[in-house]
Design a protein around this motif. Structure first.
Motif, mmCIF file in Angstrom:
data_model
loop_
_atom_site.group_PDB
_atom_site.id
_atom_site.type_symbol
_atom_site.label_atom_id
_atom_site.label_comp_id
_atom_site.label_asym_id
_atom_site.label_seq_id
_atom_site.Cartn_x
_atom_site.Cartn_y
_atom_site.Cartn_z
ATOM 1 N N SER A 880 0.827 -1.203 0.000
ATOM 2 C CA SER A 880 0.000 0.000 0.000
ATOM 3 C C SER A 880 0.862 1.255 0.000
ATOM 4 O O SER A 880 2.082 1.212 0.229
ATOM 5 N N GLU A 881 0.198 2.400 -0.211
ATOM 6 C CA GLU A 881 0.905 3.673 -0.212
ATOM 7 C C GLU A 881 1.461 3.999 1.177
ATOM 8 O O GLU A 881 2.514 4.645 1.305
ATOM 9 N N LEU A 922 2.823 9.372 -9.962
ATOM 10 C CA LEU A 922 2.131 9.095 -8.701
ATOM 11 C C LEU A 922 0.680 8.698 -8.943
ATOM 12 O O LEU A 922 0.135 7.814 -8.272
ATOM 13 N N ALA A 923 0.034 9.356 -9.913
ATOM 14 C CA ALA A 923 -1.349 9.004 -10.232
ATOM 15 C C ALA A 923 -1.436 7.602 -10.814
ATOM 16 O O ALA A 923 -2.354 6.835 -10.496
ATOM 17 N N ASP A 924 -0.474 7.250 -11.648
ATOM 18 C CA ASP A 924 -0.520 5.942 -12.314
ATOM 19 C C ASP A 924 -0.307 4.803 -11.328
ATOM 20 O O ASP A 924 -0.903 3.724 -11.465
ATOM 21 N N VAL A 925 0.545 5.001 -10.336
ATOM 22 C CA VAL A 925 0.784 3.933 -9.355
ATOM 23 C C VAL A 925 -0.232 3.980 -8.218
ATOM 24 O O VAL A 925 -0.251 3.089 -7.364
ATOM 25 N N GLY A 926 -1.048 5.045 -8.163
ATOM 26 C CA GLY A 926 -2.130 5.112 -7.174
ATOM 27 C C GLY A 926 -1.731 5.647 -5.823
ATOM 28 O O GLY A 926 -2.407 5.358 -4.820
ATOM 29 N N TYR A 927 -0.651 6.430 -5.739
ATOM 30 C CA TYR A 927 -0.230 7.014 -4.462
ATOM 31 C C TYR A 927 -0.954 8.357 -4.276
ATOM 32 O O TYR A 927 -0.390 9.438 -4.502
ATOM 33 N N LYS A 928 -2.217 8.277 -3.862
ATOM 34 C CA LYS A 928 -3.092 9.457 -3.839
ATOM 35 C C LYS A 928 -2.719 10.440 -2.719
ATOM 36 O O LYS A 928 -2.812 11.649 -2.902
ATOM 37 N N LYS A 929 -2.317 9.944 -1.570
ATOM 38 C CA LYS A 929 -1.974 10.837 -0.460
ATOM 39 C C LYS A 929 -0.779 11.712 -0.821
ATOM 40 O O LYS A 929 -0.777 12.926 -0.570
ATOM 41 N N THR A 930 0.237 11.081 -1.400
ATOM 42 C CA THR A 930 1.419 11.833 -1.811
ATOM 43 C C THR A 930 1.054 12.838 -2.895
ATOM 44 O O THR A 930 1.525 13.995 -2.876
#
Length: 1048
Positions: A880-881, A922-930
């Protein structure tokens, strides 16, 4: 039976009388007509006596302007007419159709009247005269007829006897005492008891049959030959063959000779008990004894064999048919009716044997070769038999030479009945057998699927067509595809078509024509500019004229003319000049001449010019009273170029050169040349090239065989096309043989660059990387390599293949070789495989080093996004992120890699690209918080329009998770247009006709309190409408409010 025969003859006699005699009685009407024309009523009586009857007989009827008042038929006459139709059907086809029978039954019910003959006919029709209906359906119909008759007529013994005949045909058992009680007060006669005995015998009910025999004895009814025949069948179906011998002995003792029906009854009994040898011996003995079997006798035995699934003796039994039937190719109406009955009773192979026993048909050049056995194939389809069984029947008909297009007959019938899966299965089998599949075969499927599944059904059908190597032609796309799809977003629609496997050229012209006909000139201009394909300008001129008159969009019209000239399928014609000439030749030229002036002035600012012929024609058509006549002439002369020559007079149709023909036109031209005995080599070569281009191996080999058979010399170009075909189909060995033959026979012939690169790619996939290098080096010595943008994708495929199959060293070496030989130039796309060769081994350190080396050497950033995403995923270890956030600070090695990539991007593209690259990764790997924290950081600056370009790329690649991550993280940020991102997501769902996920997106937007834009609502409604789905309730209420507010 005799009664029915008489009824047939009487009805047919009435039909002949009415058809041939009544017209001769119309002379009185002619005389009346003549008196009206002349106004002299006194002449009528004189002419009635002196008129030459032969004038009416030989004139072929009355004058055209005669109006005879036809007296409407009375209800009784109309009923008689309908009954005559049934009688005629029985007489000609030995069957009736359920719809016709139901129509007569309803008419009798409506009139509450019918004669006894009509009643008996209606009852008898509910037997095997309905071969394609089940016994249960027939019994339901006869019960309905019986109830209607009882309501207005007196039932007598004739009705009950006919009812028993129907019971026998439908295998309905009876209880003798109960049936007699049912008849009361009507008394049964001799025929009634004989029919009851026959009904019980067909069921093998010996006990009740004995009861009927006892009653017949008590009433003094003599035992006839028919009674003994029924007893033979009864014992046979009861499995008591010894009883048959006793019945025959009893017949001998009573000196009752055996008739043909007796032998048939015995044969049926043996057939029922599967005594095949005894069956054939019995029939042979009867035939040797002078017994002649008619078709109805043999068919009764065949039906019995089928009932017990005893198929083995069927061919032998059929040989006992009369010789004149066996020598006739055409099947008799009675045998065809039996074949239909057998098919609907799930015995299609027995029905097939009936056709096989007939002699083979001989076909002339103009005969319908699909006629023989067509009814059998159609019956199999109507009966919903498995496709494997239908294929077996059609294959037998085709292989025996009885029907060469039986499979096509089956597919045609399946389409008529709306059985799309069966039709597609038949199409697949046709393709495997090498039978031609035409685009129009799919027209009914496109219409059916559009009604059933909406736009998604159309796209699925197109995908199926492409998978079957059937290229949708112009008419298919224009008439059967585009009317059933949504044009809300023409660009999205084009992408949908491309995803089905269609080419831009196949849909660009019909799409432009559809848009132009509705005045959407700008939309037509945009798709013509954005998508690269050929345009058939012949189809565009008239719609462009219409679209311009509707919209008045001069700028877009000129842009379309520019694109037409550049992308024309036939560049030898002056299409701009033809467009202006079309304007001047229109009927409303006086109203449109100002438009021609405006267009000519606008064309002056472009590089477009017209031919002298077009200029002269336009000038000659200028109205004399046009006030700006001189200005228009000068404007036309200013855009004239004497170097432009239109091959032929304007708007005169000439046969195009074979190089401009499509496959169907080439085929037709080939047939024409062959019929005239002219040279066909050029057309054969062009056809071969066309088939090779389309990857149509079967047709290409047919052309090659045709060339070899006719002794046509295969030129080097034709051999090169064959070589290319083998390459495209992955046939390496055959390609090597073809190339060796080409090199041997034409050593000076030079393969084009595309074929060389594609052949090398095939070698790489077959683990022959060294030979691929040698091929490229060897072929480069024979030519001056042109290279360019058009071959870059072929080079990329080759490099990507080496990166996947070989090492990073070989990949770099290959690129340097291609670059040095001028096959390609460095670009992000072509340099990507050099980085990917390391990524496939998960060697990120070397991948970053290669990335940095390429950036320094070529000032490019190949595979930047993929490399960043891969490193970010490794930093999170696939978890997870939250895990990524914990380990991110301690992952110094990977942090350094990311910083290296970003620094290289800053050096090559500038500082603005660093932030955008990080956001997209970051959007492509799904790290939304970052991502959210970065977007909220006021020091983290980027250009919103540039971010939107990244989002459009994600939409093109259908990366919906990345788009949704950006949309969620951009919420409440003023400088980012979130609605546009949601529009892009909806566009992806629209391309896939995925209304379910679109609805889920709508619900998520509602939960997030995102107000949709009008564009989103419009596209959303269009998606649901295209898929025949109702809109969600909340959206319907919203639309209603908008309509009410607009009306207010």
């Amino acid at each position: 039976m005799l009664t029915r025969k008489i009824l047939k003859l009487s009805s047919s006699a009435q039909f002949v009388f009415r058809r041939k005699i009544l017209p001769l009685c119309s002379c009185e009407n002619a005389l009346y007509y003549r008196s009206i024309r002349t106004g002299n009523s006194k002449e009528v009586n004189a002419e009635k006596s002196s008129v030459n009857q032969n004038q009416i007989l030989f004139s072929g009827g009355l004058p055209k302007d005669v109006r005879i008042n036809k007296t409407p038929l009375s209800p009784e006459d109309l009923l008689e007419k309908l009954i005559s139709g049934l009688t005629s059907s029985i007489y000609q086809k030995h069957r009736v159709y359920k719809n016709d029978l139901v129509r007569v039954i309803n008419k009798v019910k409506e009139l509450n009247f019918s004669t006894k003959k009509q009643q008996l006919l209606l009852i008898s029709c509910c037997s095997e005269y309905l071969p394609d209906e089940t016994p249960a359906t027939r019994m339901t119909l006869v019960e309905e007829v019986w109830d209607i008759i009882k309501g207005h007529s007196k039932i007598d013994v004739g009705h009950y006897n006919e009812l028993l005949t129907v019971y026998i045909a439908n295998k309905r058992t009876i209880v003798p005492s109960g049936f007699v009680d049912q008849m009361a007060p009507v008394k049964p006669n001799d025929a009634t008891y004989a029919l009851m005995l026959k009904a019980l015998s067909e069921g093998g009910d010996i006990n009740r049959a004995t009861e009927v025999i006892s009653n017949m004895k008590a009433l003094g009814i003599p035992a006839s030959r028919d009674v003994f025949n029924s007893l033979i069948v009864c014992h046979g179906k009861a499995g008591k063959l010894n009883g048959i011998t006793e019945v025959l002995t009893m017949m001998n003792s009573l000196k009752i000779t055996k008739s043909v029906d007796t032998y048939v009854a015995t044969a049926r009994a043996l057939a029922w008990n599967k005594k095949n040898t005894l069956l054939v011996e019995e029939l042979t003995k009867a035939q040797n004894g002078g017994i002649i079997f008619e078709e109805q006798h043999i068919m009764e035995i065949i039906k019995t064999l089928a009932a017990v699934v005893n198929y083995e003796p069927v061919p032998k039994v059929l040989h006992f048919l009369p010789e004149e039937i066996l020598k006739t190719p055409s099947i008799s109406p009675y045998m065809q009716s039996v074949a239909t009955l057998l098919v609907f009773q799930n015995h299609p192979l027995v029905a097939l044997e009936i056709y096989k026993c007939l002699s083979l048909p001989s076909f002339g050049p103009k005969d319908d070769q699909g006629l023989h056995g067509r009814s059998l194939v159609r019956d199999c389809v109507k009966a919903s038999l498995p496709s494997s069984v239908i294929a077996l029947v059609t294959q037998e008909l085709m292989s025996s030479g009885r029907n060469s297009i039986a499979l096509q007959n089956a597919s045609e019938c399946a389409l008529q009945l709306g059985k799309v899966p069966l039709a597609l299965d038949m199409f697949t089998r046709m393709k495997l057998l090498g039978m031609p599949l035409r685009p129009h075969f799919f027209w009914p499927i496109l219409v059916h699927n559009s009604k059933t599944y909406g736009e998604k059904g159309i796209m699925n059908t197109l995908t199926t067509m492409v998978s079957m190597d059937v290229k949708p032609d112009y008419d298919t796309v224009l008439l059967y595809v585009l009317p059933f799809v949504s044009f809300t977003s023409p660009q999205n629609l084009m992408k949908k078509f491309l995803e089905t496997g269609l080419t831009v050229s196949s849909v660009l012209t019909p799409m432009m024509e559809t848009l132009l006909n509705t005045g959407q000139v700008r939309a037509a201009s945009e798709i013509c500019e954005l998508f690269h394909g050929k345009v058939d300008c012949e189809h565009i001129i008239k719609p462009l004229h219409k679209g311009y008159l509707i919209s008045g969009d001069l700028k877009s019209t000129v842009h379309i003319l520019e694109d037409m000239s550049e992308k024309a399928l036939d560049k030898s014609r002056d299409w701009v000049g033809r467009f202006l000439c079309f304007f001047m030749k229109s009927k409303r030229v006086r109203e449109d001449v100002n438009d021609v002036l405006n267009i000519a002035l606008a064309l002056k600012e472009t590089s477009l010019r017209i031919s002298t012929a077009a200029c002269d024609m336009c000038i000659s058509k200028v109205p004399d009273d046009f006030k700006n006549k001189d200005n228009l002439k000068n404007a036309l002369i200013n855009i004239m170029d004497e170097k432009i020559v239109d091959d032929g007079e304007m708007f005169v149709h000439h046969m195009p050169h074979p190089k401009h023909m499509n496959e169907s036109s080439l085929r037709a031209h080939l047939n024409e040349l062959e019929a005239k005995g002219m040279n066909t080599r050029g057309v054969l070569r062009r056809l071969l090239q066309q088939y090779c281009k389309e990857g149509n191996l079967t047709s290409a080999r047919t052309i090659v065989e045709k060339c070899q058979k006719e002794g046509v010399f295969l030129s080097a170009g034709m051999k090169a096309a064959i070589f290319d075909l083998h390459v495209k189909l992955g046939e390496l060995d055959l390609a090597e043989i073809a190339l060796a033959d080409l090199t041997r026979t034409a050593p000076n012939f030079t393969l084009d660059e595309y074929k060389v690169i594609d052949f090398a790619t095939l070698m790489v996939y077959r683990k022959k990387i060294g030979q691929a290098f040698a091929l490229i080096q060897e072929q480069s010595k024979k030519r001056r390599v042109t290279g360019g943008q058009s071959i870059s994708m072929n080079c990329w495929r080759l490099l990507d293949a080496v990166a996947a199959q070989g090492s990073h060293v070989e990949t770099r070496k290959l690129f340097e070789l291609l670059n040095s030989l001028n096959y390609c130039k460095p670009s992000n796309t072509l340099l990507g495989p050099l980085v990917r060769a390391h990524l496939k081994l998960e060697n990120h350190q070397e991948a970053v080093k290669e990335f940095q080396r390429l950036a320094n050497k070529y000032n490019k950033t190949p595979l930047k996004h993929e490399l960043l995403c891969s490193i970010l995923k490794v930093m999170g270890e696939g978890k997870s992120e939250d895990f990524f956030l914990v380990t991110e600070k301690v992952n110094g090695r990977y942090n350094k890699m990311v910083n290296t990539i970003l620094n290289v991007c800053k050096k090559v593209h500038g500082s603005g690209d660093v932030q955008l690259s990080l956001i997209s990764a970051l959007a492509d790997v799904g790290y939304k918080k970052t991502l959210r924290s970065l977007l909220l950081d006021p020091t983290f600056t980027y250009h919103p329009e540039a971010l939107l370009r990244y989002c459009e790329r994600f939409a093109d690649e259908k990366r919906l998770d990345a788009l949704e991550a950006i949309a969620e993280c951009s919420k409440d940020l003023r400088h980012i247009d979130v609605n546009e991102i949601y529009n892009l997501m909806l566009g992806v769902y629209q391309r896939d006709d995925d209304y379910k996920n679109a609805l889920a997106l709508w619900n998520r937007m509602q939960d997030a309190e995102v107000i949709p834009s009008q564009k989103f609502v419009r596209n959303f409604c269009s998606l649901f409408k295209a898929n025949n789905k109702p809109l969600p309730g909340e959206l319907s209420l919203l639309l209603d409010k908008q309509v009410k507010s607009a009306n207010a």
